[in-house]
Design a protein around this motif. Structure first.
Motif, mmCIF file in Angstrom:
data_model
loop_
_atom_site.group_PDB
_atom_site.id
_atom_site.type_symbol
_atom_site.label_atom_id
_atom_site.label_comp_id
_atom_site.label_asym_id
_atom_site.label_seq_id
_atom_site.Cartn_x
_atom_site.Cartn_y
_atom_site.Cartn_z
ATOM 1 N N MET A 1 0.976 -1.077 -0.014
ATOM 2 C CA MET A 1 -0.130 -0.202 0.031
ATOM 3 C C MET A 1 0.697 1.171 -0.126
ATOM 4 O O MET A 1 1.495 1.435 0.722
ATOM 5 C CB MET A 1 -0.592 -0.112 1.257
ATOM 6 N N SER A 2 0.610 2.482 -1.185
ATOM 7 C CA SER A 2 1.539 3.386 -1.204
ATOM 8 C C SER A 2 1.163 4.420 -0.287
ATOM 9 O O SER A 2 -0.468 4.552 0.010
ATOM 10 C CB SER A 2 1.867 3.389 -2.707
ATOM 11 N N ALA A 3 2.137 5.673 0.538
ATOM 12 C CA ALA A 3 1.177 6.522 0.998
ATOM 13 C C ALA A 3 1.115 7.858 0.428
ATOM 14 O O ALA A 3 1.975 7.302 -0.804
ATOM 15 C CB ALA A 3 2.426 7.009 2.473
ATOM 16 N N LYS A 4 0.401 8.634 0.034
ATOM 17 C CA LYS A 4 0.191 9.584 -0.270
ATOM 18 C C LYS A 4 0.719 10.709 0.132
ATOM 19 O O LYS A 4 1.024 11.156 1.396
ATOM 20 C CB LYS A 4 -1.072 10.419 -0.143
ATOM 21 N N LYS A 5 1.068 11.241 -0.536
ATOM 22 C CA LYS A 5 2.274 11.991 -1.013
ATOM 23 C C LYS A 5 1.351 13.322 -0.480
ATOM 24 O O LYS A 5 0.854 14.088 -0.007
ATOM 25 C CB LYS A 5 3.090 13.138 -2.602
ATOM 26 N N VAL A 6 2.098 14.161 0.977
ATOM 27 C CA VAL A 6 1.407 15.343 1.403
ATOM 28 C C VAL A 6 1.281 16.511 0.914
ATOM 29 O O VAL A 6 2.303 16.675 0.611
ATOM 30 C CB VAL A 6 1.860 15.791 2.788
ATOM 31 N N PRO A 7 -0.134 17.040 0.388
ATOM 32 C CA PRO A 7 0.609 17.943 -0.527
ATOM 33 C C PRO A 7 0.857 19.470 0.008
ATOM 34 O O PRO A 7 0.940 19.229 1.473
ATOM 35 C CB PRO A 7 -1.208 18.471 -1.290
ATOM 36 N N GLY A 8 1.289 19.941 -0.990
ATOM 37 C CA GLY A 8 1.587 21.497 -0.615
ATOM 38 C C GLY A 8 0.718 22.434 -0.319
ATOM 39 O O GLY A 8 -0.712 21.908 -0.724
ATOM 40 N N TYR A 9 0.615 23.614 0.899
ATOM 41 C CA TYR A 9 0.236 24.125 1.061
ATOM 42 C C TYR A 9 -0.954 24.879 -0.152
ATOM 43 O O TYR A 9 -2.426 24.715 -0.216
ATOM 44 C CB TYR A 9 0.319 25.940 1.828
ATOM 45 N N ARG A 10 -0.657 25.142 -1.288
ATOM 46 C CA ARG A 10 -1.290 25.844 -3.265
ATOM 47 C C ARG A 10 -1.687 24.007 -3.172
ATOM 48 O O ARG A 10 -3.428 24.279 -3.335
ATOM 49 C CB ARG A 10 -0.386 26.305 -3.939
ATOM 50 N N ASP A 11 -1.226 23.344 -3.276
ATOM 51 C CA ASP A 11 -1.872 22.027 -3.881
ATOM 52 C C ASP A 11 -3.317 21.611 -2.909
ATOM 53 O O ASP A 11 -4.408 21.817 -3.472
ATOM 54 C CB ASP A 11 -1.318 21.045 -3.974
ATOM 55 N N ALA A 12 -3.083 21.923 -1.994
ATOM 56 C CA ALA A 12 -4.269 21.474 -0.324
ATOM 57 C C ALA A 12 -5.496 22.833 -0.781
ATOM 58 O O ALA A 12 -6.834 22.128 -0.399
ATOM 59 C CB ALA A 12 -4.020 21.631 1.032
ATOM 60 N N THR A 13 -4.693 23.773 -0.481
ATOM 61 C CA THR A 13 -6.190 24.805 -0.779
ATOM 62 C C THR A 13 -6.813 24.523 -2.002
ATOM 63 O O THR A 13 -8.343 24.788 -2.154
ATOM 64 C CB THR A 13 -5.342 26.257 -0.802
ATOM 65 N N ARG A 14 -5.691 24.132 -3.242
ATOM 66 C CA ARG A 14 -6.857 24.338 -4.432
ATOM 67 C C ARG A 14 -7.713 22.859 -4.117
ATOM 68 O O ARG A 14 -9.129 22.376 -4.481
ATOM 69 C CB ARG A 14 -6.024 23.547 -5.554
ATOM 70 N N GLU A 15 -7.488 22.198 -4.290
ATOM 71 C CA GLU A 15 -8.174 20.225 -3.439
ATOM 72 C C GLU A 15 -9.457 20.757 -2.349
ATOM 73 O O GLU A 15 -10.434 20.428 -2.861
ATOM 74 C CB GLU A 15 -7.368 19.097 -2.722
ATOM 75 N N ILE A 16 -9.331 21.457 -1.665
ATOM 76 C CA ILE A 16 -10.491 22.036 -1.258
ATOM 77 C C ILE A 16 -10.930 22.495 -1.960
ATOM 78 O O ILE A 16 -12.815 22.361 -1.584
ATOM 79 C CB ILE A 16 -10.331 23.162 0.527
ATOM 80 N N ASP A 17 -11.045 24.073 -2.665
ATOM 81 C CA ASP A 17 -11.488 24.069 -3.304
ATOM 82 C C ASP A 17 -13.029 23.345 -4.618
ATOM 83 O O ASP A 17 -13.849 23.824 -4.830
ATOM 84 C CB ASP A 17 -11.304 25.283 -4.787
ATOM 85 N N GLU A 18 -11.960 22.527 -4.604
ATOM 86 C CA GLU A 18 -12.922 21.326 -5.320
ATOM 87 C C GLU A 18 -13.835 20.553 -4.529
ATOM 88 O O GLU A 18 -14.843 20.438 -5.696
ATOM 89 C CB GLU A 18 -11.803 20.288 -6.119
ATOM 90 N N ILE A 19 -13.549 20.521 -3.301
ATOM 91 C CA ILE A 19 -14.552 19.454 -2.711
ATOM 92 C C ILE A 19 -15.348 20.938 -2.462
ATOM 93 O O ILE A 19 -17.117 20.316 -2.448
ATOM 94 C CB ILE A 19 -13.185 19.192 -1.740
ATOM 95 N N LEU A 20 -15.448 21.321 -2.696
ATOM 96 C CA LEU A 20 -16.639 22.454 -2.041
ATOM 97 C C LEU A 20 -17.120 22.764 -3.255
ATOM 98 O O LEU A 20 -18.210 22.693 -2.926
ATOM 99 C CB LEU A 20 -15.959 23.932 -1.029
ATOM 100 N N ARG A 21 -16.374 22.686 -3.923
ATOM 101 C CA ARG A 21 -16.599 22.986 -5.864
ATOM 102 C C ARG A 21 -18.120 21.957 -6.076
ATOM 103 O O ARG A 21 -19.260 21.938 -6.555
ATOM 104 C CB ARG A 21 -16.039 23.502 -6.924
ATOM 105 N N ARG A 22 -17.528 20.901 -5.632
ATOM 106 C CA ARG A 22 -18.598 19.601 -6.166
ATOM 107 C C ARG A 22 -19.469 19.445 -5.425
ATOM 108 O O ARG A 22 -20.354 19.384 -5.677
ATOM 109 C CB ARG A 22 -17.058 18.341 -6.339
ATOM 110 N N ILE A 23 -19.242 19.647 -3.958
ATOM 111 C CA ILE A 23 -20.760 20.008 -3.252
ATOM 112 C C ILE A 23 -21.440 20.925 -3.144
ATOM 113 O O ILE A 23 -22.397 20.327 -3.459
ATOM 114 C CB ILE A 23 -20.483 20.035 -1.369
ATOM 115 N N ASP A 24 -21.533 21.859 -3.559
ATOM 116 C CA ASP A 24 -22.513 22.816 -4.216
ATOM 117 C C ASP A 24 -23.114 22.770 -5.530
ATOM 118 O O ASP A 24 -24.074 23.269 -5.796
ATOM 119 C CB ASP A 24 -21.656 24.130 -4.223
#
Length: 75
Positions: A1-24
């Motif tokens: 099982m491979s461990a996910k790389k910890v995203p940088g700040y910018r990538d993390a905030t982009r992914e949060i935005d994507e999640i919020l957009r998907r929910i909205d």
């Protein structure tokens, strides 16, 4: 099982935005997918908070070092 790389700040905030957009944008809510998204967003927020705290410490250390150097030059 491979461990996910910890995203940088910018990538993390982009992914949060994507999640919020998907929910909205969802016409129907898949409870299982929503739970997964909320869990992932919480982890990403934790990562962002940790990165902000680390950056604050680094900035404070540099600032203190510069102040100390300035004080040494004034002597």
């Amino acid at each position: 099982m491979s461990a996910k790389k910890v995203p940088g700040y910018r990538d993390a905030t982009r992914e949060i935005d994507e999640i919020l957009r998907r929910i909205d944008d969802a016409d129907e809510i898949d409870v299982d997918a929503l739970a997964d998204d909320v869990e992932r967003a919480a982890k990403l927020l934790e990562i962002c908070g940790d990165k902000l705290k680390a950056a604050e410490v680094r900035v404070r250390e540099v600032s203190q070092r510069l102040e100390a150097e300035e004080d040494d030059e004034d002597k």
